[in-house]
Scaffold this motif. Structure first.
Motif, PDB file in Angstrom:
ATOM      1  N   ILE A   1     -26.447  42.545   8.134  1.00 22.44           N
ATOM      2  CA  ILE A   1     -26.930  41.323   7.838  1.00 22.44           C
ATOM      3  C   ILE A   1     -25.579  40.398   8.027  1.00 22.44           C
ATOM      4  O   ILE A   1     -24.571  40.710   7.761  1.00 22.44           O
ATOM      5  CB  ILE A   1     -27.174  41.132   6.436  1.00 22.44           C
ATOM      6  CG1 ILE A   1     -28.673  42.151   5.906  1.00 22.44           C
ATOM      7  CG2 ILE A   1     -27.448  39.876   5.458  1.00 22.44           C
ATOM      8  CD1 ILE A   1     -28.704  42.222   4.462  1.00 22.44           C
ATOM      9  N   LEU A   2     -25.723  39.388   8.719  1.00 18.37           N
ATOM     10  CA  LEU A   2     -24.830  38.585   8.965  1.00 18.37           C
ATOM     11  C   LEU A   2     -24.777  37.140   8.187  1.00 18.37           C
ATOM     12  O   LEU A   2     -25.880  36.519   8.133  1.00 18.37           O
ATOM     13  CB  LEU A   2     -24.783  38.139  10.411  1.00 18.37           C
ATOM     14  CG  LEU A   2     -23.629  36.903  11.172  1.00 18.37           C
ATOM     15  CD1 LEU A   2     -22.295  37.374  10.777  1.00 18.37           C
ATOM     16  CD2 LEU A   2     -23.969  36.767  12.264  1.00 18.37           C
TER      17      LEU A   2
ATOM     18  N   ASP B   1     -25.623  50.275   0.941  1.00 18.12           N
ATOM     19  CA  ASP B   1     -25.791  51.840   1.404  1.00 18.12           C
ATOM     20  C   ASP B   1     -26.885  51.900   2.495  1.00 18.12           C
ATOM     21  O   ASP B   1     -26.990  52.750   3.113  1.00 18.12           O
ATOM     22  CB  ASP B   1     -26.382  52.616   0.446  1.00 18.12           C
ATOM     23  CG  ASP B   1     -27.829  52.028  -0.288  1.00 18.12           C
ATOM     24  OD1 ASP B   1     -27.721  50.560  -0.212  1.00 18.12           O
ATOM     25  OD2 ASP B   1     -28.525  52.872  -0.981  1.00 18.12           O
ATOM     26  N   GLN B   2     -27.515  50.599   2.746  1.00 21.13           N
ATOM     27  CA  GLN B   2     -28.405  50.634   3.979  1.00 21.13           C
ATOM     28  C   GLN B   2     -28.200  49.652   5.093  1.00 21.13           C
ATOM     29  O   GLN B   2     -28.453  50.075   6.329  1.00 21.13           O
ATOM     30  CB  GLN B   2     -29.872  50.099   3.395  1.00 21.13           C
ATOM     31  CG  GLN B   2     -30.262  50.622   2.374  1.00 21.13           C
ATOM     32  CD  GLN B   2     -31.481  49.763   1.670  1.00 21.13           C
ATOM     33  OE1 GLN B   2     -31.912  48.859   2.093  1.00 21.13           O
ATOM     34  NE2 GLN B   2     -31.724  50.219   0.572  1.00 21.13           N
ATOM     35  N   HIS B   3     -27.200  48.617   4.956  1.00 20.96           N
ATOM     36  CA  HIS B   3     -26.812  47.853   5.935  1.00 20.96           C
ATOM     37  C   HIS B   3     -25.514  47.200   5.680  1.00 20.96           C
ATOM     38  O   HIS B   3     -25.139  47.007   4.553  1.00 20.96           O
ATOM     39  CB  HIS B   3     -27.735  46.529   5.917  1.00 20.96           C
ATOM     40  CG  HIS B   3     -29.379  46.957   5.832  1.00 20.96           C
ATOM     41  ND1 HIS B   3     -29.879  47.541   6.914  1.00 20.96           N
ATOM     42  CD2 HIS B   3     -30.227  46.710   4.666  1.00 20.96           C
ATOM     43  CE1 HIS B   3     -31.495  47.547   6.657  1.00 20.96           C
ATOM     44  NE2 HIS B   3     -31.352  47.241   5.259  1.00 20.96           N
ATOM     45  N   THR B   4     -24.895  46.814   6.853  1.00 22.22           N
ATOM     46  CA  THR B   4     -23.407  46.488   6.740  1.00 22.22           C
ATOM     47  C   THR B   4     -23.515  44.856   6.438  1.00 22.22           C
ATOM     48  O   THR B   4     -24.575  44.261   7.303  1.00 22.22           O
ATOM     49  CB  THR B   4     -22.765  46.643   8.200  1.00 22.22           C
ATOM     50  OG1 THR B   4     -22.638  48.198   8.382  1.00 22.22           O
ATOM     51  CG2 THR B   4     -21.524  45.984   8.245  1.00 22.22           C
ATOM     52  N   CYS B   5     -22.750  44.287   5.814  1.00 23.45           N
ATOM     53  CA  CYS B   5     -22.715  42.840   5.713  1.00 23.45           C
ATOM     54  C   CYS B   5     -21.667  42.298   6.485  1.00 23.45           C
ATOM     55  O   CYS B   5     -20.249  42.593   6.099  1.00 23.45           O
ATOM     56  CB  CYS B   5     -22.697  42.556   4.350  1.00 23.45           C
ATOM     57  SG  CYS B   5     -22.955  40.678   4.145  1.00 23.45           S
ATOM     58  N   GLU B   6     -21.869  41.650   7.605  1.00 30.57           N
ATOM     59  CA  GLU B   6     -20.608  40.889   8.413  1.00 30.57           C
ATOM     60  C   GLU B   6     -20.659  39.458   7.959  1.00 30.57           C
ATOM     61  O   GLU B   6     -21.648  38.868   7.529  1.00 30.57           O
ATOM     62  CB  GLU B   6     -21.152  41.073   9.801  1.00 30.57           C
ATOM     63  CG  GLU B   6     -21.099  42.402  10.263  1.00 30.57           C
ATOM     64  CD  GLU B   6     -19.621  42.948  10.173  1.00 30.57           C
ATOM     65  OE1 GLU B   6     -18.708  42.357  10.585  1.00 30.57           O
ATOM     66  OE2 GLU B   6     -19.698  44.203  10.196  1.00 30.57           O
ATOM     67  N   ILE B   7     -19.617  38.724   8.236  1.00 34.33           N
ATOM     68  CA  ILE B   7     -19.367  37.493   7.889  1.00 34.33           C
ATOM     69  C   ILE B   7     -18.854  36.663   8.881  1.00 34.33           C
ATOM     70  O   ILE B   7     -18.004  37.301   9.660  1.00 34.33           O
ATOM     71  CB  ILE B   7     -18.443  37.185   6.568  1.00 34.33           C
ATOM     72  CG1 ILE B   7     -17.162  37.795   6.794  1.00 34.33           C
ATOM     73  CG2 ILE B   7     -19.304  37.756   5.373  1.00 34.33           C
ATOM     74  CD1 ILE B   7     -16.392  37.442   5.355  1.00 34.33           C
ATOM     75  N   ALA B   8     -18.825  35.462   9.039  1.00 33.90           N
ATOM     76  CA  ALA B   8     -18.369  34.512  10.327  1.00 33.90           C
ATOM     77  C   ALA B   8     -18.079  33.139   9.404  1.00 33.90           C
ATOM     78  O   ALA B   8     -19.082  32.605   8.808  1.00 33.90           O
ATOM     79  CB  ALA B   8     -19.145  34.473  11.505  1.00 33.90           C
ATOM     80  N   GLU B   9     -17.077  32.652   9.799  1.00 36.94           N
ATOM     81  CA  GLU B   9     -16.568  31.250   9.102  1.00 36.94           C
ATOM     82  C   GLU B   9     -17.217  30.104  10.035  1.00 36.94           C
ATOM     83  O   GLU B   9     -16.689  28.828   9.659  1.00 36.94           O
ATOM     84  CB  GLU B   9     -15.067  31.203   8.827  1.00 36.94           C
ATOM     85  CG  GLU B   9     -14.741  32.014   7.686  1.00 36.94           C
ATOM     86  CD  GLU B   9     -13.367  31.928   7.130  1.00 36.94           C
ATOM     87  OE1 GLU B   9     -12.857  30.895   7.542  1.00 36.94           O
ATOM     88  OE2 GLU B   9     -13.019  32.733   6.268  1.00 36.94           O
ATOM     89  N   SER B  10     -17.577  30.327  11.130  1.00 38.70           N
ATOM     90  CA  SER B  10     -18.263  29.276  11.939  1.00 38.70           C
ATOM     91  C   SER B  10     -18.897  29.998  12.928  1.00 38.70           C
ATOM     92  O   SER B  10     -19.288  30.924  12.940  1.00 38.70           O
ATOM     93  CB  SER B  10     -16.896  28.820  13.095  1.00 38.70           C
ATOM     94  OG  SER B  10     -16.379  29.688  13.853  1.00 38.70           O
ATOM     95  N   VAL B  11     -20.057  29.012  13.691  1.00 34.47           N
ATOM     96  CA  VAL B  11     -20.914  29.417  14.547  1.00 34.47           C
ATOM     97  C   VAL B  11     -20.372  30.116  15.734  1.00 34.47           C
ATOM     98  O   VAL B  11     -20.936  31.283  16.110  1.00 34.47           O
ATOM     99  CB  VAL B  11     -21.916  28.145  14.977  1.00 34.47           C
ATOM    100  CG1 VAL B  11     -22.641  28.703  16.172  1.00 34.47           C
ATOM    101  CG2 VAL B  11     -22.615  27.619  13.756  1.00 34.47           C
ATOM    102  N   GLU B  12     -19.165  29.531  16.204  1.00 34.60           N
ATOM    103  CA  GLU B  12     -18.418  30.313  17.280  1.00 34.60           C
ATOM    104  C   GLU B  12     -18.099  31.635  16.887  1.00 34.60           C
ATOM    105  O   GLU B  12     -18.199  32.675  17.695  1.00 34.60           O
ATOM    106  CB  GLU B  12     -17.229  29.563  17.648  1.00 34.60           C
ATOM    107  CG  GLU B  12     -16.344  29.956  18.844  1.00 34.60           C
ATOM    108  CD  GLU B  12     -15.143  29.127  19.179  1.00 34.60           C
ATOM    109  OE1 GLU B  12     -14.063  29.553  18.924  1.00 34.60           O
ATOM    110  OE2 GLU B  12     -15.496  28.063  19.652  1.00 34.60           O
TER     111      GLU B  12
END
Length: 133
Positions: free
Chosen positions: A6-7, A29-40
């Motif tokens: 999930i992003l 336990d099922q999915h990694t959670c990734e983050i981004a501070e911009s669209v780029e």
């Protein structure tokens, strides 16, 4: 590392930390959670996940961000990856942006900031359930 992710995309780090903590608590336990501070940065994360054969199931994006707005990002994302479930999370999205997204793609949900944790987790669970059918 989970083979699905999930992003979350938002220019406010406090919002990203909150989302990551809440999502990890419910789905860690099922999915990694990734983050981004911009669209780029989001496109970079998407490329990295794809290279690592991690399936991106759901993307939560803010609307008002420097550079590319969330609606433009989600529409472009849908053109490239129509299978990814999308959620717009914003306290400032105007109605025309939400309408534009609905006209150009299948937006799973629009949630206003500040959000209710249980409501958001319910929206995410409903979005993820499309992959279990």
């Amino acid at each position: 590392m989970a083979n699905s992710a999930i992003l979350c995309v938002d220019d406010e780090s406090v919002v990203l930390r909150s989302l990551r903590d809440q999502i990890s608590k419910y789905f860690g336990d099922q999915h990694t959670c990734e983050i981004a501070e911009s669209v780029e940065e989001a496109w970079e994360v998407i490329d990295e996940l794809k290279e690592d054969d991690v399936e991106i199931l759901l993307i939560i994006s803010d609307w008002l961000m420097p550079g590319t707005k969330g609606d433009e990002f989600l529409i472009e994302l849908h053109q490239k990856f129509p299978e990814i479930v999308t959620v717009l999370l914003s306290g400032q999205a105007d109605q025309s942006a939400v309408e534009r997204i609905h006209q150009n793609m299948q937006l799973h949900a629009y949630i206003s900031k500040p959000w209710n944790e249980e409501d958001l987790m319910g929206v995410i669970q409903a979005g993820l359930s499309t992959f279990q059918e």
